[in-house]
Every structure is written in C-alpha cells, then in structure tokens.
Design a protein around this motif. Sequence first.
Motif, PDB file in Angstrom:
ATOM      1  N   ASN A  44       0.826  -1.210   0.000  1.00  0.00           N
ATOM      2  CA  ASN A  44       0.000   0.000   0.000  1.00  0.00           C
ATOM      3  C   ASN A  44       0.858   1.257   0.000  1.00  0.00           C
ATOM      4  O   ASN A  44       0.610   2.200  -0.754  1.00  0.00           O
ATOM      5  CB  ASN A  44      -0.923   0.003   1.227  1.00  0.00           C
ATOM      6  N   GLN A  45       1.869   1.256   0.852  1.00  0.00           N
ATOM      7  CA  GLN A  45       2.753   2.417   0.924  1.00  0.00           C
ATOM      8  C   GLN A  45       3.526   2.592  -0.374  1.00  0.00           C
ATOM      9  O   GLN A  45       3.693   3.711  -0.863  1.00  0.00           O
ATOM     10  CB  GLN A  45       3.737   2.262   2.086  1.00  0.00           C
ATOM     11  N   GLN A  49       3.390   5.946  -2.619  1.00  0.00           N
ATOM     12  CA  GLN A  49       4.594   6.738  -2.868  1.00  0.00           C
ATOM     13  C   GLN A  49       4.909   6.821  -4.364  1.00  0.00           C
ATOM     14  O   GLN A  49       5.334   7.866  -4.864  1.00  0.00           O
ATOM     15  CB  GLN A  49       5.782   6.129  -2.123  1.00  0.00           C
ATOM     16  N   THR A  50       4.709   5.727  -5.079  1.00  0.00           N
ATOM     17  CA  THR A  50       4.966   5.731  -6.522  1.00  0.00           C
ATOM     18  C   THR A  50       4.018   6.682  -7.244  1.00  0.00           C
ATOM     19  O   THR A  50       4.417   7.400  -8.171  1.00  0.00           O
ATOM     20  CB  THR A  50       4.832   4.305  -7.090  1.00  0.00           C
ATOM     21  N   VAL A  91      -7.789   9.152  -5.010  1.00  0.00           N
ATOM     22  CA  VAL A  91      -7.694   9.847  -3.719  1.00  0.00           C
ATOM     23  C   VAL A  91      -6.637  10.948  -3.779  1.00  0.00           C
ATOM     24  O   VAL A  91      -6.870  12.082  -3.340  1.00  0.00           O
ATOM     25  CB  VAL A  91      -7.363   8.841  -2.591  1.00  0.00           C
ATOM     26  N   LEU A  92      -5.473  10.624  -4.335  1.00  0.00           N
ATOM     27  CA  LEU A  92      -4.385  11.600  -4.406  1.00  0.00           C
ATOM     28  C   LEU A  92      -4.753  12.776  -5.306  1.00  0.00           C
ATOM     29  O   LEU A  92      -4.474  13.937  -4.974  1.00  0.00           O
ATOM     30  CB  LEU A  92      -3.115  10.923  -4.914  1.00  0.00           C
ATOM     31  N   ALA A  93      -5.382  12.488  -6.433  1.00  0.00           N
ATOM     32  CA  ALA A  93      -5.789  13.562  -7.345  1.00  0.00           C
ATOM     33  C   ALA A  93      -6.792  14.495  -6.672  1.00  0.00           C
ATOM     34  O   ALA A  93      -6.720  15.723  -6.829  1.00  0.00           O
ATOM     35  CB  ALA A  93      -6.385  12.967  -8.617  1.00  0.00           C
ATOM     36  N   VAL A 214      11.632   6.882  -4.441  1.00  0.00           N
ATOM     37  CA  VAL A 214      12.685   7.353  -5.342  1.00  0.00           C
ATOM     38  C   VAL A 214      12.587   6.586  -6.656  1.00  0.00           C
ATOM     39  O   VAL A 214      12.102   5.451  -6.698  1.00  0.00           O
ATOM     40  CB  VAL A 214      14.101   7.174  -4.745  1.00  0.00           C
ATOM     41  N   MET A 215      13.070   7.222  -7.718  1.00  0.00           N
ATOM     42  CA  MET A 215      13.066   6.570  -9.024  1.00  0.00           C
ATOM     43  C   MET A 215      14.301   7.018  -9.796  1.00  0.00           C
ATOM     44  O   MET A 215      14.536   8.216  -9.950  1.00  0.00           O
ATOM     45  CB  MET A 215      11.794   6.916  -9.802  1.00  0.00           C
TER      46      MET A 215
END
Length: 231
Positions: A44-45, A49-50, A91-93, A214-215
Amino acid sequence: QERLQQVLHLLQPHNHTIFGLHVRHGNGEKSDFRLKHRPMDNANQWIRQTLKLLYNHVRDHSEIFQRKPLQLFLATDSSWVRDTLIRQSAVLAAKRGVAVLPIVTVPQQFFLQPGQGVTFNRLLGKAAKMKPLCLQVWQDMMLDLFILSKHCHVVMAGQYSSFTQSAPLALQFHKAVRTQQNLEAAKTNSEIEPPPHPNEHPIYVCQVGMDGDVMECFDSLGDWLLRRPVA
C-alpha cells in the motif's frame, strides 16, 4: 489482436505520453519468490509513494504533459495492485485538486484470486478445464510485453523486474539511441526524418525504489549497467 486494438484505443499513443509500470506483486506466491525477498514489505505504501512520484513528475514537467497528457499502462500479476493503484490515484488527485491519472490495463485480463499465487502448476491444475487458462495467461503476458516494448516513452520497473529487463529494456534503449541520432543528423541534413517535438518526453528505463519514494532513470544501456541515472 482484438484485445491489442482495444488497449491501443484506450492508450492512444500518438496523443499521449505513455508510462508503462510493471509490478510483480506475487499475489501470495511463496517458495522461490519469498526466498529471494521479492514480496513488497508494504505494498500500500509503495503504491502511494509511486503515485506521488508520478503526480510530481507531471507537475514539474507540465510543458510536456500539456501537449501530450500522461497515460499509465499497468502490467501486473495482481488484480489487487490494479484496483489499489486506481483507487489511491483517485484519492491523491482529489487531495491535490488535479485531474486523475488515467490507468490502462489489458482488457479481460485473467487474474487468480488474491493470495492464490501466479505459478504455472497452479494455473494448469489437474482439471482439464484449467488448461485453457495457461494459454490466456501467456497471451496476457505477451500483450503486456508488447505494450511495454513498443508504445511507452518510459518503462518503470516496480522494484526488481526481470520482465522489463528482456525486450522492454533493450528496445527502450534502442529507441533512445535512434532518437538522439535523428536529432544530431537533422542538424546537418534536411532529408533526415524530423526529430521529435522539443516537448516530447525522453525515452527512459526507470527503476522505482523499495519504498516507492525514489526513481532512477536511464537512457542508455551503458549508464544502466554502471548505475549512472540521468540528472
């Protein structure tokens, strides 16, 4: 062929910037998958995060995505990953007051029930009625592989992903080299095929970190092997 046309119709590669994300979740798989410590500690995390990375990237490079909006193509072995990604993206949007990132998967894709694994033996089973599923799962996988290899500006490997290190990785770097060659050649030869629009997104292969926060992205095989990400 029909399902390929359906997914291409949804993606509309000529009108969008396509990011392809591969997430090997395991879907409850044990044995070798666990021995190699491949399951996510907190899926979930990681997904949350991605998604933040993606939404931040759209915000920071708005000049690219205003011309060709981002579409995310998801290749995964788990319906839970698909559903969670779609739900958390919405949700994030909403929290940010921005448009929801469209997430596309291969239509009519077969998934085992959550927690049932993905292994060949489980799919084959002892009952004859299970055998056709092996062919369908193989077709699903090949469709994922084709889209990642052919139609993505960026291929994102969710944690370790041997799947993206086959055809997608090789073809992405080939596309990146050809794009750069065309850019250089077009400067001196008007007969060369015109380079992409200056606001076209670069061709990358990216690796998402274990926590999804991170990416690292690469535009050549040499830099990928030496772990020298683009700035």
